[in-house]
Scaffold this motif. Structure first.
Motif, short mmCIF file in Angstrom:
data_model
loop_
_atom_site.label_atom_id
_atom_site.label_comp_id
_atom_site.label_asym_id
_atom_site.label_seq_id
_atom_site.Cartn_x
_atom_site.Cartn_y
_atom_site.Cartn_z
N SER A 1 12.05 -0.73 -10.67
CA SER A 1 11.15 -0.02 -11.57
C SER A 1 11.62 -0.24 -13.00
O SER A 1 12.79 -0.47 -13.26
N GLN B 1 -1.71 0.84 4.28
CA GLN B 1 -1.45 -0.38 3.52
C GLN B 1 -0.42 -1.25 4.24
O GLN B 1 -0.54 -2.49 4.26
N SER C 1 -8.35 -3.16 1.87
CA SER C 1 -9.36 -2.97 0.83
C SER C 1 -10.60 -2.30 1.40
O SER C 1 -11.16 -1.37 0.79
N THR D 1 3.04 3.80 -6.69
CA THR D 1 3.71 2.54 -6.98
C THR D 1 3.54 1.56 -5.83
O THR D 1 3.32 0.35 -6.05
N LYS E 1 -0.43 0.51 -5.83
CA LYS E 1 -1.12 0.10 -7.06
C LYS E 1 -1.68 -1.31 -7.00
O LYS E 1 -2.85 -1.54 -7.36
N ASN E 2 -0.91 -2.26 -6.56
CA ASN E 2 -1.35 -3.65 -6.62
C ASN E 2 -2.48 -3.97 -5.66
O ASN E 2 -3.15 -5.00 -5.82
N ASP E 3 -2.73 -3.12 -4.70
CA ASP E 3 -3.81 -3.35 -3.73
C ASP E 3 -5.02 -2.46 -3.98
O ASP E 3 -5.93 -2.40 -3.15
N SER F 1 -9.47 -2.76 -9.39
CA SER F 1 -9.05 -2.96 -10.77
C SER F 1 -9.32 -1.74 -11.64
O SER F 1 -8.54 -1.46 -12.58
N GLN G 1 -6.28 0.58 -11.91
CA GLN G 1 -4.97 0.11 -12.34
C GLN G 1 -4.43 0.89 -13.54
O GLN G 1 -3.28 1.34 -13.54
N THR H 1 -1.33 3.57 -13.25
CA THR H 1 -0.11 3.27 -13.99
C THR H 1 0.30 4.44 -14.87
O THR H 1 1.49 4.82 -14.92
N GLN I 1 11.79 0.32 -5.52
CA GLN I 1 11.01 -0.15 -4.37
C GLN I 1 11.69 -1.30 -3.65
O GLN I 1 11.11 -1.90 -2.75
#
Length: 343
Positions: free
Chosen positions: A10, A238, A247, A292, A295-297, A300, A303, A307, A342
Protein backbone atom coordinates in the motif's frame (compact mmCIF):
# COMPACT_ATOMS: atom_id res chain seq x y z
CA UNK A 1 9.45 3.85 9.10
CA UNK A 2 11.35 0.72 8.13
CA UNK A 3 11.79 -0.09 4.47
CA UNK A 4 10.14 -3.42 3.62
CA UNK A 5 11.56 -6.01 1.27
CA UNK A 6 10.46 -5.18 -2.29
CA UNK A 7 6.95 -6.51 -2.80
CA UNK A 8 3.72 -4.70 -3.73
CA UNK A 9 2.63 -2.56 -0.79
CA UNK A 10 0.00 0.00 0.00
CA UNK A 11 1.16 3.56 -0.55
CA UNK A 12 0.33 4.43 3.06
CA UNK A 13 3.22 3.78 5.48
CA UNK A 14 3.05 0.91 7.94
CA UNK A 15 4.21 1.43 11.52
CA UNK A 16 5.90 -1.97 11.55
CA UNK A 17 7.61 -1.58 14.91
CA UNK A 18 4.49 -0.10 16.49
CA UNK A 19 2.41 -3.02 15.23
CA UNK A 20 5.02 -5.52 16.43
CA UNK A 21 5.27 -3.98 19.89
CA UNK A 22 1.54 -3.93 20.49
CA UNK A 23 1.22 -7.51 19.26
CA UNK A 24 4.06 -8.78 21.47
CA UNK A 25 2.54 -7.13 24.52
CA UNK A 26 -0.92 -8.47 23.73
CA UNK A 27 -0.04 -12.11 23.18
CA UNK A 28 1.73 -12.17 26.54
CA UNK A 29 -1.21 -10.57 28.40
CA UNK A 30 -3.46 -13.25 29.89
CA UNK A 31 -6.03 -10.98 31.57
CA UNK A 32 -8.63 -9.67 31.01
CA UNK A 33 -9.70 -12.72 29.03
CA UNK A 34 -12.96 -13.57 27.29
CA UNK A 35 -13.04 -17.34 26.93
CA UNK A 36 -15.08 -19.31 24.42
CA UNK A 37 -15.25 -22.18 26.86
CA UNK A 38 -18.03 -24.62 27.78
CA UNK A 39 -17.47 -25.99 31.27
CA UNK A 40 -18.25 -29.70 31.24
CA UNK A 41 -17.25 -30.31 34.85
CA UNK A 42 -15.26 -28.76 37.68
CA UNK A 43 -12.03 -29.95 36.09
CA UNK A 44 -12.65 -27.47 33.25
CA UNK A 45 -12.44 -24.46 35.59
CA UNK A 46 -8.92 -23.47 34.58
CA UNK A 47 -6.93 -20.42 33.55
CA UNK A 48 -6.63 -19.33 29.91
CA UNK A 49 -2.94 -20.28 29.87
CA UNK A 50 -3.75 -23.78 31.16
CA UNK A 51 -6.45 -24.23 28.53
CA UNK A 52 -4.53 -22.68 25.64
CA UNK A 53 -0.75 -22.72 26.08
CA UNK A 54 -0.23 -21.05 22.69
CA UNK A 55 -3.17 -18.67 22.26
CA UNK A 56 -3.96 -17.52 25.80
CA UNK A 57 -3.27 -13.80 25.43
CA UNK A 58 -4.74 -10.80 23.65
CA UNK A 59 -8.18 -10.91 25.34
CA UNK A 60 -9.56 -13.93 23.48
CA UNK A 61 -8.38 -16.95 21.52
CA UNK A 62 -9.05 -15.69 18.02
CA UNK A 63 -7.43 -12.30 18.67
CA UNK A 64 -4.34 -14.08 19.94
CA UNK A 65 -4.26 -16.09 16.73
CA UNK A 66 -4.49 -13.08 14.49
CA UNK A 67 -1.91 -11.17 16.52
CA UNK A 68 0.44 -14.13 16.00
CA UNK A 69 -0.40 -13.87 12.30
CA UNK A 70 0.48 -10.17 12.40
CA UNK A 71 3.88 -10.94 13.93
CA UNK A 72 4.56 -13.61 11.31
CA UNK A 73 3.56 -11.23 8.51
CA UNK A 74 5.78 -8.47 9.91
CA UNK A 75 8.70 -10.89 10.25
CA UNK A 76 8.33 -11.89 6.60
CA UNK A 77 7.77 -8.39 5.23
CA UNK A 78 10.29 -6.59 7.45
CA UNK A 79 13.11 -9.05 8.22
CA UNK A 80 15.28 -6.29 9.72
CA UNK A 81 12.58 -5.28 12.18
CA UNK A 82 14.13 -4.36 15.57
CA UNK A 83 11.65 -6.72 17.22
CA UNK A 84 12.58 -9.65 14.93
CA UNK A 85 14.70 -11.49 17.51
CA UNK A 86 11.97 -11.16 20.13
CA UNK A 87 9.35 -12.45 17.71
CA UNK A 88 11.43 -15.48 16.77
CA UNK A 89 12.11 -16.27 20.43
CA UNK A 90 8.40 -16.10 21.23
CA UNK A 91 7.55 -18.31 18.26
CA UNK A 92 10.24 -20.83 19.20
CA UNK A 93 8.62 -21.10 22.65
CA UNK A 94 4.97 -20.99 21.59
CA UNK A 95 4.99 -23.11 18.46
CA UNK A 96 6.21 -26.35 20.03
CA UNK A 97 4.71 -29.72 19.23
CA UNK A 98 3.76 -30.19 22.88
CA UNK A 99 1.91 -26.89 23.12
CA UNK A 100 0.07 -27.40 19.84
CA UNK A 101 -0.88 -30.92 20.92
CA UNK A 102 -2.65 -29.38 23.93
CA UNK A 103 -4.55 -26.98 21.65
CA UNK A 104 -5.61 -29.92 19.47
CA UNK A 105 -6.59 -32.00 22.49
CA UNK A 106 -8.84 -29.18 23.67
CA UNK A 107 -10.81 -29.40 20.42
CA UNK A 108 -11.54 -33.08 20.96
CA UNK A 109 -13.05 -32.66 24.40
CA UNK A 110 -16.87 -32.75 24.80
CA UNK A 111 -18.83 -29.61 23.87
CA UNK A 112 -16.05 -28.17 21.69
CA UNK A 113 -17.56 -28.65 18.22
CA UNK A 114 -18.56 -24.99 17.90
CA UNK A 115 -15.40 -23.58 19.49
CA UNK A 116 -14.43 -20.45 17.49
CA UNK A 117 -16.60 -21.49 14.51
CA UNK A 118 -15.69 -20.22 11.96
CA UNK A 119 -13.81 -16.99 12.72
CA UNK A 120 -11.08 -18.58 14.82
CA UNK A 121 -10.86 -21.50 12.40
CA UNK A 122 -10.26 -19.08 9.53
CA UNK A 123 -7.59 -17.11 11.35
CA UNK A 124 -5.69 -20.24 12.37
CA UNK A 125 -5.56 -21.33 8.74
CA UNK A 126 -4.50 -17.80 7.74
CA UNK A 127 -1.68 -18.00 10.30
CA UNK A 128 -0.50 -21.31 8.90
CA UNK A 129 -0.44 -19.91 5.35
CA UNK A 130 1.71 -17.03 6.59
CA UNK A 131 4.09 -19.37 8.42
CA UNK A 132 4.43 -21.39 5.22
CA UNK A 133 5.30 -18.24 3.28
CA UNK A 134 7.75 -17.16 5.98
CA UNK A 135 9.52 -20.53 5.85
CA UNK A 136 10.60 -19.84 2.26
CA UNK A 137 12.89 -17.06 3.50
CA UNK A 138 13.44 -18.00 7.17
CA UNK A 139 14.37 -21.69 7.55
CA UNK A 140 13.57 -21.87 11.28
CA UNK A 141 9.94 -21.06 10.42
CA UNK A 142 9.68 -24.56 8.95
CA UNK A 143 9.74 -25.90 12.52
CA UNK A 144 6.86 -23.59 13.41
CA UNK A 145 4.88 -24.76 10.36
CA UNK A 146 5.44 -28.39 11.21
CA UNK A 147 4.36 -27.84 14.80
CA UNK A 148 1.18 -25.90 13.89
CA UNK A 149 0.11 -28.24 11.07
CA UNK A 150 -1.87 -30.68 13.28
CA UNK A 151 -4.01 -27.78 14.51
CA UNK A 152 -4.52 -26.58 10.93
CA UNK A 153 -5.46 -30.14 9.96
CA UNK A 154 -8.01 -30.26 12.77
CA UNK A 155 -9.72 -27.06 11.64
CA UNK A 156 -9.67 -28.10 7.99
CA UNK A 157 -11.48 -31.28 9.02
CA UNK A 158 -14.00 -29.21 10.96
CA UNK A 159 -14.75 -27.20 7.85
CA UNK A 160 -15.30 -30.39 5.86
CA UNK A 161 -17.73 -31.67 8.48
CA UNK A 162 -19.54 -28.38 9.05
CA UNK A 163 -19.97 -26.87 5.59
CA UNK A 164 -22.14 -29.63 4.05
CA UNK A 165 -24.48 -29.32 7.05
CA UNK A 166 -24.72 -25.50 6.96
CA UNK A 167 -27.83 -24.77 4.92
CA UNK A 168 -27.79 -21.00 5.33
CA UNK A 169 -25.03 -18.39 5.55
CA UNK A 170 -24.53 -16.06 8.47
CA UNK A 171 -24.42 -12.53 7.08
CA UNK A 172 -23.80 -10.57 10.29
CA UNK A 173 -20.79 -8.29 10.35
CA UNK A 174 -19.29 -10.06 13.35
CA UNK A 175 -17.27 -13.19 14.09
CA UNK A 176 -19.61 -15.82 12.69
CA UNK A 177 -19.81 -14.22 9.23
CA UNK A 178 -19.78 -17.08 6.73
CA UNK A 179 -18.04 -15.29 3.86
CA UNK A 180 -15.12 -14.29 6.08
CA UNK A 181 -14.82 -17.86 7.31
CA UNK A 182 -14.64 -19.14 3.74
CA UNK A 183 -12.20 -16.50 2.45
CA UNK A 184 -9.25 -17.46 4.63
CA UNK A 185 -10.05 -21.17 4.44
CA UNK A 186 -9.94 -20.90 0.65
CA UNK A 187 -6.50 -19.29 0.81
CA UNK A 188 -5.33 -22.21 2.94
CA UNK A 189 -6.84 -24.77 0.58
CA UNK A 190 -5.08 -23.14 -2.37
CA UNK A 191 -1.75 -22.78 -0.57
CA UNK A 192 -1.71 -26.41 0.57
CA UNK A 193 -3.33 -27.98 -2.48
CA UNK A 194 -6.23 -29.24 -0.38
CA UNK A 195 -8.56 -29.93 -3.29
CA UNK A 196 -11.39 -31.43 -1.25
CA UNK A 197 -11.60 -28.39 1.01
CA UNK A 198 -11.38 -26.00 -1.93
CA UNK A 199 -14.20 -27.81 -3.75
CA UNK A 200 -16.43 -27.69 -0.66
CA UNK A 201 -15.77 -23.98 -0.22
CA UNK A 202 -16.72 -23.33 -3.84
CA UNK A 203 -19.92 -25.31 -3.38
CA UNK A 204 -20.91 -23.52 -0.20
CA UNK A 205 -20.08 -20.08 -1.59
CA UNK A 206 -22.11 -20.76 -4.73
CA UNK A 207 -25.07 -22.10 -2.79
CA UNK A 208 -25.07 -19.19 -0.37
CA UNK A 209 -24.11 -16.19 -2.48
CA UNK A 210 -24.28 -16.77 -6.24
CA UNK A 211 -27.89 -15.57 -6.59
CA UNK A 212 -27.60 -12.51 -4.33
CA UNK A 213 -28.94 -9.37 -5.99
CA UNK A 214 -29.34 -5.68 -5.14
CA UNK A 215 -27.56 -6.03 -1.82
CA UNK A 216 -29.19 -3.81 0.86
CA UNK A 217 -26.07 -1.88 1.87
CA UNK A 218 -28.24 0.65 3.67
CA UNK A 219 -28.87 -1.94 6.37
CA UNK A 220 -25.21 -1.71 7.34
CA UNK A 221 -23.59 -1.23 9.72
CA UNK A 222 -24.93 -2.94 12.79
CA UNK A 223 -23.97 -1.40 16.11
CA UNK A 224 -21.09 -3.79 16.77
CA UNK A 225 -20.03 -4.75 13.24
CA UNK A 226 -16.36 -5.00 12.36
CA UNK A 227 -17.04 -6.52 8.93
CA UNK A 228 -19.25 -5.37 6.09
CA UNK A 229 -21.32 -8.44 5.32
CA UNK A 230 -21.72 -7.29 1.72
CA UNK A 231 -18.15 -6.29 1.00
CA UNK A 232 -16.63 -9.43 2.49
CA UNK A 233 -19.06 -11.50 0.42
CA UNK A 234 -17.96 -9.64 -2.70
CA UNK A 235 -14.29 -10.21 -1.82
CA UNK A 236 -14.97 -13.93 -1.50
CA UNK A 237 -16.79 -14.13 -4.82
CA UNK A 238 -14.01 -12.17 -6.51
CA UNK A 239 -11.55 -14.87 -5.40
CA UNK A 240 -13.75 -17.68 -6.64
CA UNK A 241 -14.84 -16.30 -10.03
CA UNK A 242 -12.87 -15.32 -13.09
CA UNK A 243 -12.99 -11.67 -14.11
CA UNK A 244 -15.95 -11.85 -16.55
CA UNK A 245 -17.99 -13.98 -14.16
CA UNK A 246 -17.26 -11.66 -11.24
CA UNK A 247 -18.19 -8.63 -13.33
CA UNK A 248 -21.56 -10.21 -14.10
CA UNK A 249 -22.07 -11.21 -10.48
CA UNK A 250 -21.20 -7.72 -9.24
CA UNK A 251 -23.64 -6.14 -11.69
CA UNK A 252 -26.52 -8.11 -10.17
CA UNK A 253 -25.22 -7.84 -6.60
CA UNK A 254 -24.25 -4.17 -6.31
CA UNK A 255 -26.42 -1.91 -4.16
CA UNK A 256 -28.35 1.00 -5.57
CA UNK A 257 -26.36 4.20 -6.05
CA UNK A 258 -28.02 5.72 -3.00
CA UNK A 259 -27.30 2.91 -0.57
CA UNK A 260 -23.78 2.40 -1.98
CA UNK A 261 -22.87 5.63 -0.21
CA UNK A 262 -23.15 3.76 3.09
CA UNK A 263 -20.08 1.73 2.15
CA UNK A 264 -18.10 4.78 1.06
CA UNK A 265 -18.28 6.85 4.24
CA UNK A 266 -16.35 5.93 7.42
CA UNK A 267 -18.24 5.31 10.64
CA UNK A 268 -17.51 6.74 14.08
CA UNK A 269 -17.06 4.67 17.25
CA UNK A 270 -18.83 6.68 19.93
CA UNK A 271 -17.24 4.79 22.87
CA UNK A 272 -13.85 3.21 22.28
CA UNK A 273 -13.80 1.75 25.80
CA UNK A 274 -16.81 -0.43 24.96
CA UNK A 275 -15.72 -3.85 23.60
CA UNK A 276 -18.60 -3.94 21.11
CA UNK A 277 -18.85 -0.31 20.00
CA UNK A 278 -15.11 -0.21 19.41
CA UNK A 279 -15.68 -2.81 16.67
CA UNK A 280 -16.59 0.10 14.41
CA UNK A 281 -12.94 1.13 14.14
CA UNK A 282 -12.33 -2.38 12.84
CA UNK A 283 -15.18 -1.94 10.38
CA UNK A 284 -13.39 1.04 8.86
CA UNK A 285 -10.24 -1.04 8.51
CA UNK A 286 -12.00 -4.07 7.06
CA UNK A 287 -13.91 -1.91 4.57
CA UNK A 288 -10.60 -0.41 3.43
CA UNK A 289 -9.18 -3.94 3.12
CA UNK A 290 -12.15 -5.19 1.08
CA UNK A 291 -12.30 -2.12 -1.17
CA UNK A 292 -8.57 -2.45 -1.86
CA UNK A 293 -9.04 -6.08 -2.92
CA UNK A 294 -12.07 -5.28 -5.05
CA UNK A 295 -11.10 -1.98 -6.62
CA UNK A 296 -9.38 -3.14 -9.80
CA UNK A 297 -12.31 -5.38 -10.77
CA UNK A 298 -15.03 -2.79 -10.22
CA UNK A 299 -16.70 -0.64 -12.89
CA UNK A 300 -14.75 2.44 -13.91
CA UNK A 301 -17.38 4.74 -12.39
CA UNK A 302 -16.49 3.42 -8.93
CA UNK A 303 -12.72 3.82 -9.17
CA UNK A 304 -12.50 7.41 -7.93
CA UNK A 305 -15.05 7.15 -5.07
CA UNK A 306 -13.65 3.81 -3.90
CA UNK A 307 -10.08 5.14 -3.92
CA UNK A 308 -11.23 8.08 -1.80
CA UNK A 309 -13.19 5.77 0.49
CA UNK A 310 -10.11 3.65 1.19
CA UNK A 311 -8.13 6.73 2.16
CA UNK A 312 -10.89 8.13 4.36
CA UNK A 313 -11.56 4.83 6.15
CA UNK A 314 -7.88 4.38 6.93
CA UNK A 315 -7.55 7.95 8.16
CA UNK A 316 -10.50 7.42 10.50
CA UNK A 317 -9.19 4.18 12.02
CA UNK A 318 -5.39 4.16 12.02
CA UNK A 319 -4.96 6.62 14.93
CA UNK A 320 -6.68 4.08 17.21
CA UNK A 321 -4.72 0.97 16.22
CA UNK A 322 -1.78 1.02 18.67
CA UNK A 323 -2.94 3.65 21.16
CA UNK A 324 -6.10 3.64 23.22
CA UNK A 325 -8.13 1.20 25.25
CA UNK A 326 -7.19 -2.48 25.29
CA UNK A 327 -10.59 -3.47 23.89
CA UNK A 328 -9.36 -2.01 20.60
CA UNK A 329 -5.60 -2.37 20.71
CA UNK A 330 -5.73 -6.13 21.37
CA UNK A 331 -6.78 -6.75 17.75
CA UNK A 332 -7.00 -3.70 15.49
CA UNK A 333 -3.40 -3.80 14.26
CA UNK A 334 -4.03 -7.10 12.50
CA UNK A 335 -6.88 -5.60 10.49
CA UNK A 336 -4.76 -2.53 9.78
CA UNK A 337 -2.14 -4.85 8.31
CA UNK A 338 -4.75 -6.55 6.13
CA UNK A 339 -5.84 -3.15 4.84
CA UNK A 340 -2.35 -1.75 4.28
CA UNK A 341 -0.48 -4.80 3.02
CA UNK A 342 -2.02 -6.91 0.29
CA UNK A 343 1.21 -8.83 -0.31
Amino acid sequence: MLEPIPEPMSQMPIDASGFARVALVNIAQEYPNKLDHVINSAIDVRTPRDLHPVFFGSYDWHSSVHMHWLLARLLRRYPSLPEADEITAVFDERFSSAHIAMEVAYLHQPSRSTFERTYGWAWLLKLQVELMALATSLPRARNWCDAVQPLADAFAERYLHFLPLAQFPIRAGTHANSAFGLLFAMEYAQATGHGVLHAQIRTSAHDWFAADASYPAGYEPGGDDFLSGGLIEAALMQRLLDAPAFSAWWQQFCPSSGTMQTWLEPVHASDRTDPKMSHLDGLNLSRAWCWTMLKNDLPSALQVPVTAAIRHHLAAALPHVVAGDYVGTHWLASFAMLALDQG
